[in-house]
Motif scaffolding. Structure first.
Motif, PDB file in Angstrom:
ATOM      1  N   THR A  11       0.703  -1.412   0.129  1.00  0.00           N
ATOM      2  CA  THR A  11       0.135   0.506  -0.231  1.00  0.00           C
ATOM      3  C   THR A  11       1.044   1.116   0.094  1.00  0.00           C
ATOM      4  O   THR A  11       0.829   2.347  -0.971  1.00  0.00           O
ATOM      5  CB  THR A  11      -1.090   0.085   1.157  1.00  0.00           C
ATOM      6  OG1 THR A  11      -0.818  -0.086   2.479  1.00  0.00           O
ATOM      7  CG2 THR A  11      -1.711  -1.684   1.171  1.00  0.00           C
ATOM      8  N   ALA A  14       2.430   2.050  -3.237  1.00  0.00           N
ATOM      9  CA  ALA A  14       1.348   2.178  -4.384  1.00  0.00           C
ATOM     10  C   ALA A  14       0.851   3.388  -4.548  1.00  0.00           C
ATOM     11  O   ALA A  14       1.220   4.491  -5.500  1.00  0.00           O
ATOM     12  CB  ALA A  14       0.076   0.969  -4.370  1.00  0.00           C
ATOM     13  N   GLY A  15       0.522   4.065  -2.889  1.00  0.00           N
ATOM     14  CA  GLY A  15       0.671   5.242  -2.527  1.00  0.00           C
ATOM     15  C   GLY A  15       1.581   5.752  -3.139  1.00  0.00           C
ATOM     16  O   GLY A  15       1.251   7.607  -4.116  1.00  0.00           O
ATOM     17  N   GLU A  18       1.194   7.543  -6.659  1.00  0.00           N
ATOM     18  CA  GLU A  18      -0.011   8.212  -7.134  1.00  0.00           C
ATOM     19  C   GLU A  18       0.980   9.551  -6.796  1.00  0.00           C
ATOM     20  O   GLU A  18       1.061  10.450  -7.476  1.00  0.00           O
ATOM     21  CB  GLU A  18      -0.709   7.572  -6.442  1.00  0.00           C
ATOM     22  CG  GLU A  18      -1.962   8.979  -6.204  1.00  0.00           C
ATOM     23  CD  GLU A  18      -2.915   8.542  -6.047  1.00  0.00           C
ATOM     24  OE1 GLU A  18      -4.229   9.015  -6.591  1.00  0.00           O
ATOM     25  OE2 GLU A  18      -3.401   7.070  -5.382  1.00  0.00           O
ATOM     26  N   SER A 190      -4.481   8.902  -0.092  1.00  0.00           N
ATOM     27  CA  SER A 190      -4.718   8.084   1.128  1.00  0.00           C
ATOM     28  C   SER A 190      -4.291   6.711   0.222  1.00  0.00           C
ATOM     29  O   SER A 190      -5.522   6.642  -0.609  1.00  0.00           O
ATOM     30  CB  SER A 190      -5.123   8.695   1.513  1.00  0.00           C
ATOM     31  OG  SER A 190      -6.259   7.474   2.607  1.00  0.00           O
ATOM     32  N   ARG A 191      -3.383   5.682   0.547  1.00  0.00           N
ATOM     33  CA  ARG A 191      -3.434   4.413  -0.157  1.00  0.00           C
ATOM     34  C   ARG A 191      -3.061   3.336   1.202  1.00  0.00           C
ATOM     35  O   ARG A 191      -2.197   3.567   1.323  1.00  0.00           O
ATOM     36  CB  ARG A 191      -2.388   4.162  -1.037  1.00  0.00           C
ATOM     37  CG  ARG A 191      -3.258   4.951  -2.489  1.00  0.00           C
ATOM     38  CD  ARG A 191      -4.366   4.534  -3.179  1.00  0.00           C
ATOM     39  NE  ARG A 191      -4.757   5.125  -4.008  1.00  0.00           N
ATOM     40  CZ  ARG A 191      -5.583   6.243  -4.211  1.00  0.00           C
ATOM     41  NH1 ARG A 191      -6.116   6.062  -2.931  1.00  0.00           N
ATOM     42  NH2 ARG A 191      -5.806   6.844  -5.586  1.00  0.00           N
TER      43      ARG A 191
END
Length: 204
Positions: A11, A14-15, A18, A190-191
């Motif tokens: 996570t 991934a955040g 982004e 927010s991930r």
């Protein structure tokens, strides 16, 4: 890297991806002739992306291990002279002036007073804008910090200091170097276990 990681770190990965894309979207597509500081460059991914847009990049990090890895992974960019990877303080005056400064996840370890001080120092040598990220102080992030202490050490991040925009702006008011600068845009990513806020400072 693409190496397998735990679900928690996935996570975060991934955040960060982004956030990386968000910061790049705030910068010109063509940066030929512009000098950029990648403050806290890590393994150099952002520095290379900036160089591909034509920028002349100074990429600094306090970790000799990360800078060594960045040089090894990006040898061609180093050899062509479009990126200079250097170990040291991103605030050091001998780095000279820049058109843009990007500090992705390098100020999150500072408290509000020191963030404002760092921004003031950078502002004195920046011509266009300063892009940076913070850990936003929110109830959800506070809960995650508490829960995170229960996880194995390998899944914990280095200590970060959450801050609100109001607190940051209050701290910035103490620095004359920042009186002609304003926050032009923000974004919160927010991930999962990655919670981060991007900001851009520009001259008024």
């Amino acid at each position: 890297s693409d190496a397998p990681v735990s679900r928690i770190r996935a996570t975060v990965r991934a955040g960060r991806a982004e956030m990386f894309d968000t910061l790049l979207s705030w910068l010109p597509q063509t940066m030929a002739g512009l000098r950029v500081l990648d403050a806290g460059c890590g393994t150099g991914t952002l520095a290379i992306a900036l160089a591909r847009r034509g920028a002349q990049v100074l990429a600094t990090d306090v970790s000799p291990t990360l800078v060594s890895l960045a040089k090894e992974r990006n040898r061609h960019a180093v050899e062509r002279g479009v990126v200079n990877f250097a170990v040291g303080d991103m605030l050091a005056p001998h780095h000279g002036e820049f058109d843009y400064v990007v500090a992705m996840d390098s100020l999150i370890h500072y408290d509000g007073v020191d963030i404002a001080k760092a921004l003031a120092t950078l502002a004195e040598r920046t011509k266009r804008s300063i892009l940076f990220t913070l850990a936003p102080r929110t109830p959800a992030l506070s809960i995650m910090h508490t829960i995170g202490k229960l996880f194995p050490q390998k899944d914990r991040s280095p200590s970060i200091i959450p801050i609100t925009r109001l607190t940051l702006e209050s701290n910035m008011e103490a620095h004359p170097q920042l009186r002609n600068w304003r926050i032009s845009q923000t974004a919160i990513i927010s991930r999962g276990f990655y919670k981060s806020m991007a900001m851009e400072l520009v001259l008024k």
